[in-house]
Enzyme design. Structure first.
Site, short mmCIF file in Angstrom:
data_model
loop_
_atom_site.label_atom_id
_atom_site.label_comp_id
_atom_site.label_asym_id
_atom_site.label_seq_id
_atom_site.Cartn_x
_atom_site.Cartn_y
_atom_site.Cartn_z
N LYS A 103 -12.55 33.69 70.11
CA LYS A 103 -11.53 34.00 69.11
C LYS A 103 -10.94 35.38 69.37
CE LYS A 103 -12.20 35.19 64.57
NZ LYS A 103 -11.21 36.20 64.16
N ASP A 149 -6.32 34.10 66.36
CA ASP A 149 -6.46 34.25 64.90
C ASP A 149 -5.55 35.36 64.39
OD1 ASP A 149 -7.45 34.00 62.32
OD2 ASP A 149 -9.26 35.18 62.73
N LYS A 197 -3.48 34.87 61.73
CA LYS A 197 -3.27 34.64 60.29
C LYS A 197 -1.79 34.84 59.94
CE LYS A 197 -7.99 35.97 59.09
NZ LYS A 197 -8.50 36.51 60.36
N ASP A 230 4.66 34.39 56.98
CA ASP A 230 6.03 34.90 57.00
C ASP A 230 6.96 33.79 56.51
OD1 ASP A 230 8.36 36.50 57.68
OD2 ASP A 230 7.10 37.51 59.17
N THR A 288 -13.14 35.37 53.63
CA THR A 288 -14.56 35.36 53.27
C THR A 288 -15.07 36.74 52.85
OG1 THR A 288 -14.98 35.53 55.63
CG2 THR A 288 -15.23 33.38 54.65
N ARG A 294 -19.87 39.92 64.86
CA ARG A 294 -20.78 41.04 65.13
C ARG A 294 -22.23 40.67 65.42
NH1 ARG A 294 -18.11 43.94 60.08
NH2 ARG A 294 -17.88 41.72 59.64
O1 C5P Z 1 -18.15 39.92 62.71
P1 C5P Z 1 -17.98 38.73 61.82
O2 C5P Z 1 -18.95 37.59 62.13
O3 C5P Z 1 -17.93 39.08 60.35
O4 C5P Z 1 -16.52 38.19 62.22
C1 C5P Z 1 -15.87 37.16 61.49
C2 C5P Z 1 -14.52 36.94 62.08
O5 C5P Z 1 -13.86 35.89 61.33
C3 C5P Z 1 -13.58 38.15 62.03
O6 C5P Z 1 -12.86 38.14 63.27
C4 C5P Z 1 -12.65 37.89 60.87
O7 C5P Z 1 -11.35 38.38 61.11
C5 C5P Z 1 -12.61 36.36 60.82
N1 C5P Z 1 -12.30 35.75 59.54
C6 C5P Z 1 -13.06 35.95 58.39
N2 C5P Z 1 -12.71 35.34 57.22
C7 C5P Z 1 -11.64 34.52 57.17
C8 C5P Z 1 -10.88 34.29 58.33
C9 C5P Z 1 -11.25 34.93 59.50
O8 C5P Z 1 -14.05 36.66 58.44
N3 C5P Z 1 -11.35 33.87 56.04
#
Ligand code: C5P
Length: 233
Positions: free
Chosen positions: A34, A61, A63, A66, A114, A205
């Protein structure tokens, strides 16, 4: 789909060299890379072309949110780069979502981030809880012709009920047991998310900060495999 194909790794890094090293370390161990705002803003579209040329599936990603014409063309450009999965914001509304339903890629609607809890969802003006808002936005996305959504693992059951088995649900906010939640609020473990019915899980992460990123990814795939209904990992 095998367990490995369902694991999406959020490559939230800035440097091209580090991104390509991460992709190399994870080659064959995960399904999708991603590329989000950090990597894209730092490196531009070339980073997507490079990773796709290396044989990986890329989820771009951005998002996108617009007016319909602008969003439609942005999605088309993302698909032309070779991205297999692309995100748009469902809060862009039905006309924008219809314009973005590109046949050449899996276009997913982001419902409620989230990182938001009920209080923050209410403070930006949504009616109802995070769960109610996510289900409503998923239904809007489906009616507009999108094939799936991004949602918190806690919303999977309710979205499945509203949108059916064929609707794709991709879920971030995943934390293997014992990992720091960081800024994510509504989390689940990989096994819980798969049992709840997620098609794809996004992990950032907990993999990118691990000592051995490949081992961290393989552990997560194993955990998912044992939780799949067919144990088809
Ligand atoms: O590091 P972590 O596991 O929290 O990364 C989650 C990834 O998912 C990030 O790149 C974040 O931008 C993405 N994301 C999210 N919640 C959403 C959509 C995308 O955490 N609703």
């Amino acid at each position: 789909m095998q367990a490995r194909d369902r694991l999406v790794v959020a490559a939230d890094l800035s440097s091209r060299d580090e991104l390509l090293r991460l992709v190399d370390e994870l080659r064959g161990a995960v399904g999708v890379i991603k590329i989000g705002l950090q990597a894209f803003v730092a490196n531009g579209p070339e980073i997507v072309r490079e990773i796709v040329a290396g044989g990986e599936k890329v989820f771009l990603d951005l998002k996108i949110h617009d007016i319909p014409n602008t969003a439609e063309h942005a999605v088309a450009e993302a698909a032309a780069l070779g991205a297999s999965i692309i995100t748009v914001h469902t809060s862009g509304g039905a006309s924008m979502l219809r314009a973005c339903a590109h046949p050449g890629a899996l276009v997913l609607g982001v419902t409620i981030l989230t990182s938001l809890d009920d209080a923050e969802v209410a403070s930006v003006g949504y009616r109802g809880s995070a769960m109610e808002s996510a289900v409503r936005l998923a239904a809007v996305a489906q009616a507009a012709g999108l094939r799936g959504v991004v949602a918190s693992p806690h919303e999977i059951g309710a979205i499945r009920k509203a949108c059916g088995d064929q609707f794709v649900i991709l879920t971030p906010g995943i934390r293997p047991a014992g990992e720091a939640a960081g800024d994510q609020r509504r989390t689940m473990t990989p096994a819980e998310a798969v049992r709840a019915g997620a098609d794809y899980i996004v992990v950032g992460r907990p993999i990118t900060n691990a000592k051995s990123r490949r081992e961290a990814a393989l552990r997560i795939v194993d955990e998912m495999a044992t939780s799949l209904p067919s144990a088809g990992g």
